[in-house]
Write a protein that holds these residues in place. Structure first.
Motif, short mmCIF file in Angstrom:
data_model
loop_
_atom_site.label_atom_id
_atom_site.label_comp_id
_atom_site.label_asym_id
_atom_site.label_seq_id
_atom_site.Cartn_x
_atom_site.Cartn_y
_atom_site.Cartn_z
N UNK A 123 27.09 -28.60 -21.94
CA UNK A 123 27.25 -27.14 -22.68
C UNK A 123 28.08 -26.52 -21.70
N UNK A 124 27.58 -26.62 -20.17
CA UNK A 124 28.09 -25.82 -19.06
C UNK A 124 27.60 -26.37 -17.92
N UNK A 125 28.08 -25.23 -16.96
CA UNK A 125 27.96 -25.63 -15.30
C UNK A 125 26.41 -25.44 -15.02
N UNK A 126 25.66 -24.61 -15.85
CA UNK A 126 24.41 -24.15 -15.55
C UNK A 126 23.23 -25.63 -15.98
N UNK A 127 23.72 -26.53 -16.74
CA UNK A 127 23.06 -27.89 -17.11
C UNK A 127 23.64 -28.94 -15.95
N UNK A 128 24.20 -28.53 -14.72
CA UNK A 128 24.60 -29.68 -13.86
C UNK A 128 23.66 -29.41 -12.41
N UNK A 140 23.70 -33.91 -21.72
CA UNK A 140 25.04 -34.87 -21.94
C UNK A 140 25.05 -35.06 -23.54
N UNK A 141 26.16 -35.19 -23.99
CA UNK A 141 26.35 -35.46 -25.45
C UNK A 141 26.20 -34.03 -26.31
N UNK A 142 26.09 -32.86 -25.76
CA UNK A 142 26.05 -31.67 -26.43
C UNK A 142 26.95 -30.61 -25.88
N UNK A 143 27.24 -29.82 -26.76
CA UNK A 143 28.10 -28.62 -26.40
C UNK A 143 27.41 -27.45 -26.77
N UNK A 144 28.03 -26.34 -26.45
CA UNK A 144 27.46 -25.03 -27.24
C UNK A 144 27.59 -24.76 -28.59
N UNK A 145 26.90 -24.01 -29.09
CA UNK A 145 27.13 -23.89 -30.62
C UNK A 145 28.56 -22.88 -30.85
N UNK A 147 31.52 -24.15 -30.55
CA UNK A 147 32.39 -24.60 -29.81
C UNK A 147 32.86 -26.01 -29.77
N UNK A 148 33.95 -26.44 -29.58
CA UNK A 148 34.39 -27.74 -29.83
C UNK A 148 34.38 -28.50 -28.16
N UNK A 420 30.43 -21.89 -52.88
CA UNK A 420 30.93 -22.83 -51.72
C UNK A 420 30.20 -22.98 -50.54
N UNK A 421 30.37 -24.22 -49.93
CA UNK A 421 29.74 -24.79 -48.86
C UNK A 421 30.74 -24.66 -47.40
N UNK A 422 30.24 -24.04 -46.44
CA UNK A 422 31.09 -24.19 -45.15
C UNK A 422 30.46 -24.76 -44.16
N UNK A 423 31.20 -25.93 -43.74
CA UNK A 423 30.71 -26.66 -42.60
C UNK A 423 31.25 -26.13 -41.18
N UNK A 424 30.80 -26.69 -40.01
CA UNK A 424 31.49 -26.18 -38.95
C UNK A 424 32.82 -26.75 -38.84
N UNK A 425 33.62 -26.02 -38.12
CA UNK A 425 35.10 -26.14 -38.28
C UNK A 425 35.84 -25.64 -39.48
N UNK A 426 35.27 -24.78 -40.17
CA UNK A 426 35.87 -24.10 -41.33
C UNK A 426 36.25 -25.22 -42.49
N UNK A 427 35.25 -26.03 -42.71
CA UNK A 427 35.72 -26.98 -43.76
C UNK A 427 34.94 -26.33 -44.89
N UNK A 428 35.59 -26.14 -46.04
CA UNK A 428 34.95 -25.51 -47.26
C UNK A 428 34.88 -26.53 -48.35
N UNK A 429 33.75 -26.61 -49.19
CA UNK A 429 33.67 -27.52 -50.21
C UNK A 429 32.86 -26.95 -51.40
N UNK A 430 33.14 -27.36 -52.63
CA UNK A 430 32.38 -26.68 -53.68
C UNK A 430 30.97 -27.11 -53.74
#
Length: 438
Positions: A123-128, A140-145, A147-148, A420-430
């Protein structure tokens, strides 16, 4: 296992990265062991050891070896530079290993390479942390909510050196030339100073004597004496002429004035002549028939369009409930179908929502009877949109996480909900709702 605890946190506060429905966190221990077998001990030492709790919602991260622990913020610039060089070497070794795994024929090795591509994300420098001077990554293997994953995983650790401002001195302008005054004609000196003469005699100037000016006297001619004896004679002549003229004017009768006022003529009233109407025979050449009243045709009644049949159990958004801000119509058990294929089964997932008073749970079964659950809450926005959200990803029975969409519903024709359902990354599905039970 080393007993030095570096950091603890909730898994819902971060976004877990992965590939093909499998996250890096779920395979963290396998990844560390595979790297050790491939003689990548430097990379293994840079990855902290995760230890989740019994509920599976929190995790503790332990140092892989003993030593003095210093956070990244408390480390000196020299320690940071040395640790960053260490992580850059680990990143280069991992990139080379990923390339070899992707060229392998076995699917398991290819999957390992895909997971390894996100292993060094954090996620960031505070996790090192620096353990005995060596960098160790937690979460490790995570990022902040929201964010990509970063293109360069170590980008947040790089120090941008600020260059000192360069002060440029502008050259001084050349001195201005004195103004040159050009005179068309040289002025004459106001005073003329003659050379002084020591034994010079004083010069006495004599002013000219003004001569008296002779005054001219105008010539006055002598006034001649008037002949006063002519006045009585002239008066007698005028009187002899005026007397007969005055008598003639008095005795002659005065002429009448040219314009006289005409006598007033009174208008006479003339009675209008009596007009007598005489009958005139009228012969009509048109056919004569009795008039008939034609009534306008009655308007045809408009065809009544019957409302389309609404399937039983369809989610309806009543207009009265939306105005009142009530969501009682949402209470009950719902089966929700999402028009998206699952990455594991290849079939659209089916969710079960149990909602009461804007709170509830969602349940999902996928794969080999893997059950995933999450808490949900709902509410109405001022625009009348019904929102249904989950608190993070669903927790599954195998320890993995399953992403769930954020659902938004609006009233359509006949108040039928269009969702409609919206996933992360602005993916919209019925999304389709069907009520199972109250």
């Amino acid at each position: 296992m080393a007993k030095t605890l570096l950091r603890s946190g909730c898994l819902d506060d971060f976004l877990s990265l992965g590939e093909n429905g499998q996250t890096v966190f779920d395979s963290a221990l396998q990844i560390r062991e595979t790297l050790r077998l491939r003689k990548q001990q430097a990379v293994v030492d840079s990855l902290a050891i995760p230890q989740p709790n019994d509920e599976g919602d929190r995790v503790d991260w332990y140092a892989p070896f003993e030593g003095t622990v210093v956070s990244w913020a408390a480390a000196s610039d020299e320690q940071r530079k040395k640790a960053l060089r260490y992580l850059d070497n680990c990143q280069a070794n991992v990139a080379s290993l990923i390339q070899r795994c992707q060229q392998a024929e076995k699917t398991a090795i290819q999957l390992f390479g895909s997971l390894l591509a996100n292993a060094l994300q954090f996620p960031g420098s505070q996790h090192v942390y620096l353990v005995d001077g060596k960098p160790v990554l937690t979460f490790w293997g995570f990022v902040s909510l929201n964010t990509d994953a970063r293109t360069d995983a170590m980008d947040c650790l790089r120090i941008v050196e600020e260059h000192e401002p360069v002060i440029e001195f502008l050259p001084e302008p050349p001195p201005a030339a004195p103004p040159v005054v050009v005179l068309s004609e040289p002025d004459e000196p106001l005073y003329s100073i003659a050379p002084s003469i020591i034994n010079a005699e004083p010069v006495i100037e004599t002013l000219p004597v003004q001569q008296p000016v002779a005054q001219t006297v105008p010539d006055v001619s002598p006034v001649k004496k008037t002949r006063r004896w002519l006045l009585p004679v002239a008066a007698a002549i005028i009187a002899s002429i005026a007397a007969p003229l005055a008598w003639f004017l008095i005795s002659t009768p005065h002429a009448e004035p040219l314009a006289q006022n005409a006598p007033e003529v009174k208008p006479k009233v003339i009675a209008p002549a009596v007009i007598q109407a005489q009958p005139v025979a009228h012969v009509s050449t048109l056919p004569v028939a009795q008039a008939a009243v034609i009534e306008p045709p009655a308007p045809e009644p408009e065809p009544v369009v019957a409302p389309a049949d609404i399937p039983k159990g369809t989610l309806i958004l009543p207009a009265d409930a939306l105005k009142a801000g009530s969501t009682k119509f949402l209470n009950g058990s719902w089966r929700v179908a999402i028009n998206v294929k699952d990455s594991i089964t290849g079939k659209p997932p089916t969710l079960r929502y149990q909602i009461a008073k804007n709170k509830g749970t969602v349940r999902l079964v996928h794969g080999d009877n893997i059950v995933c659950k999450a808490e949900v809450f709902s509410g109405l926005m001022q625009s009348g949109t019904l929102m249904i959200k989950t608190r993070g990803n669903a927790r599954c029975s195998d320890g993995s996480r399953y992403p769930l969409p954020e659902i938004a519903c609006n009233a359509g024709a006949n108040d039928v909900a269009e969702c409609t359902g919206r996933y992360q990354g602005d993916t919209v599905v019925p999304v389709t709702f069907k009520k199972v039970s109250d």
